[in-house]
Design a protein around this motif. Sequence first.
Motif, short mmCIF file in Angstrom:
data_model
loop_
_atom_site.label_atom_id
_atom_site.label_comp_id
_atom_site.label_asym_id
_atom_site.label_seq_id
_atom_site.Cartn_x
_atom_site.Cartn_y
_atom_site.Cartn_z
N LEU A 95 0.86 -1.18 0.00
CA LEU A 95 0.00 0.00 0.00
C LEU A 95 0.90 1.23 0.00
N THR A 96 0.62 2.16 -0.89
CA THR A 96 1.37 3.42 -0.93
C THR A 96 0.40 4.58 -0.72
N VAL A 97 0.75 5.48 0.16
CA VAL A 97 -0.06 6.67 0.42
C VAL A 97 0.78 7.89 0.02
N ILE A 98 0.26 8.68 -0.91
CA ILE A 98 0.99 9.86 -1.39
C ILE A 98 0.17 11.09 -1.03
N ARG A 99 0.74 11.94 -0.20
CA ARG A 99 0.02 13.15 0.20
C ARG A 99 0.72 14.34 -0.44
N ILE A 142 -8.07 -4.32 2.86
CA ILE A 142 -8.01 -2.85 2.76
C ILE A 142 -8.18 -2.14 4.11
N ALA A 143 -9.27 -2.41 4.85
CA ALA A 143 -9.43 -1.72 6.13
C ALA A 143 -8.29 -2.09 7.08
N GLU A 144 -7.98 -3.38 7.16
CA GLU A 144 -6.88 -3.83 8.03
C GLU A 144 -5.54 -3.28 7.54
N ASP A 145 -5.42 -3.18 6.23
CA ASP A 145 -4.16 -2.68 5.67
C ASP A 145 -3.97 -1.20 6.02
N LEU A 146 -5.07 -0.45 6.03
CA LEU A 146 -4.98 0.96 6.39
C LEU A 146 -4.75 1.14 7.89
N PHE A 206 -1.69 3.29 9.30
CA PHE A 206 -1.78 4.40 10.28
C PHE A 206 -0.88 4.12 11.49
N ALA A 207 -0.87 2.87 11.95
CA ALA A 207 -0.09 2.52 13.15
C ALA A 207 1.40 2.63 12.88
N THR A 208 1.86 2.12 11.73
CA THR A 208 3.31 2.04 11.50
C THR A 208 3.87 3.29 10.82
N SER A 209 3.12 3.82 9.85
CA SER A 209 3.68 4.91 9.06
C SER A 209 3.40 6.27 9.69
N GLU A 210 2.24 6.40 10.37
CA GLU A 210 1.87 7.69 10.96
C GLU A 210 1.83 7.65 12.49
N GLN A 211 2.07 6.47 13.05
CA GLN A 211 2.05 6.29 14.52
C GLN A 211 0.74 6.77 15.15
N VAL A 212 -0.37 6.54 14.47
CA VAL A 212 -1.69 6.89 15.01
C VAL A 212 -2.52 5.62 15.13
N PRO A 213 -2.77 5.14 16.37
CA PRO A 213 -3.62 3.96 16.53
C PRO A 213 -5.02 4.27 15.99
N SER A 214 -5.53 3.42 15.11
CA SER A 214 -6.79 3.72 14.42
C SER A 214 -7.64 2.47 14.29
N ALA A 215 -8.94 2.68 14.23
CA ALA A 215 -9.87 1.62 13.87
C ALA A 215 -10.47 2.02 12.54
N VAL A 216 -10.34 1.14 11.54
CA VAL A 216 -10.85 1.44 10.20
C VAL A 216 -11.87 0.38 9.81
N ALA A 217 -13.04 0.82 9.39
CA ALA A 217 -14.06 -0.10 8.87
C ALA A 217 -14.47 0.40 7.50
N LEU A 218 -14.50 -0.50 6.53
CA LEU A 218 -14.89 -0.14 5.16
C LEU A 218 -15.76 -1.26 4.63
N GLY A 219 -16.82 -0.90 3.92
CA GLY A 219 -17.66 -1.97 3.40
C GLY A 219 -18.44 -1.56 2.17
N VAL A 220 -18.66 -2.56 1.29
CA VAL A 220 -19.50 -2.37 0.10
C VAL A 220 -20.42 -3.59 0.03
N TYR A 251 4.57 13.84 0.41
CA TYR A 251 4.86 12.86 1.47
C TYR A 251 4.44 11.50 0.95
N ILE A 252 5.34 10.52 1.01
CA ILE A 252 5.02 9.17 0.52
C ILE A 252 5.26 8.15 1.63
N GLY A 253 4.23 7.36 1.95
CA GLY A 253 4.37 6.29 2.94
C GLY A 253 4.07 4.95 2.29
N HIS A 254 4.92 3.94 2.59
CA HIS A 254 4.70 2.59 2.06
C HIS A 254 4.51 1.62 3.21
N THR A 255 3.59 0.72 3.08
CA THR A 255 3.55 -0.42 4.00
C THR A 255 3.18 -1.66 3.21
#
Length: 286
Positions: free
Chosen positions: A117-121, A140-144, A148-162, A129-133
């Motif tokens: 996963l690559t995040v480009i801000r 996807i939700a677990e990957d994000l 957040f935990a490793t690249s931005e050091q922000v503990p997060s709960a992510v839920a995504l659904g379709v 700013y480019i972060g890779h994990t």
Amino acid sequence: MSDYIIRAIAADGGIRAFAATTKETVEMARSIHNTSPVASAALGRLMTAGLMMGTMLKGEDDLITLQIKGDGPIGGIVVTADSHANVKGYVHEPTVLIHAKPNGKLDVSGAIGHGELTVIRDTGMKEPYIGHTNLVSGEIAEDLTYYFATSEQVPSAVALGVLLEKTNHIRQAGGFIIQLLPKCSDELIDALEKKIASITSITSLLDSGMSPEQILEYVLGDFGLEVLEKVPAQFSCNCSRERVEKAVISMGKKELVNIIEEGEPIEVNCHFCEKHYVFTPDELKN
Ligand SMILES: [Zn+2]
């Protein structure tokens, strides 16, 4: 357009939260790209995340791009969102078909496979700013969450659904991102984890008729939820003939001369919205 995102805080600013309903946006992407069920789910989840992460951006013109590259049959997914809840996206192989999981759910992780996963801000600075994990599950939700935990050091709960209709149209789509800021106490974290663990799935909440406000109220109501903003969200591509022209020019003089000598018009397609732009040899000469 009925899609929107809400931005909220709780626990006196110890928690920040985002929730979104994105059914129309994902349906738009589905109809543009003619995605298979599993591709609709994968693209819809990442677009929903992109929309919420876009609203985290501070600047008017800031952009966020989420890229997933995997060794599964879908190949990859690209999503770009701005800070005004406009999002666009595509998958490399939109027609991918893959067996559902034993529990009947669409096998998004099977379609994506192992990868990154690559995040480009892009905040208007010289370098984005480019972060890779690495992908931890491909769901996807677990990957994000991991990102957040490793690249931005922000503990997060992510839920995504379709959730799809039998006709493969989008029945529900949405998600939430809840983030713990440094002043969160351990007791608060424990209580929040219990609450989040009680949620079966985000689409079942949406399908029971709950709005993003009600979903955050359910999760964070005991923690002093305060909704700050509600932003309409939509699929929107900002491509234009002018932009495509610049891309064509950047192919270089030699390449362009070759095309002109062949005497045939060329067609350039936008990956994000499938719009076609045709340039005649005379236009290329200019
Ligand atoms: Zn476009």
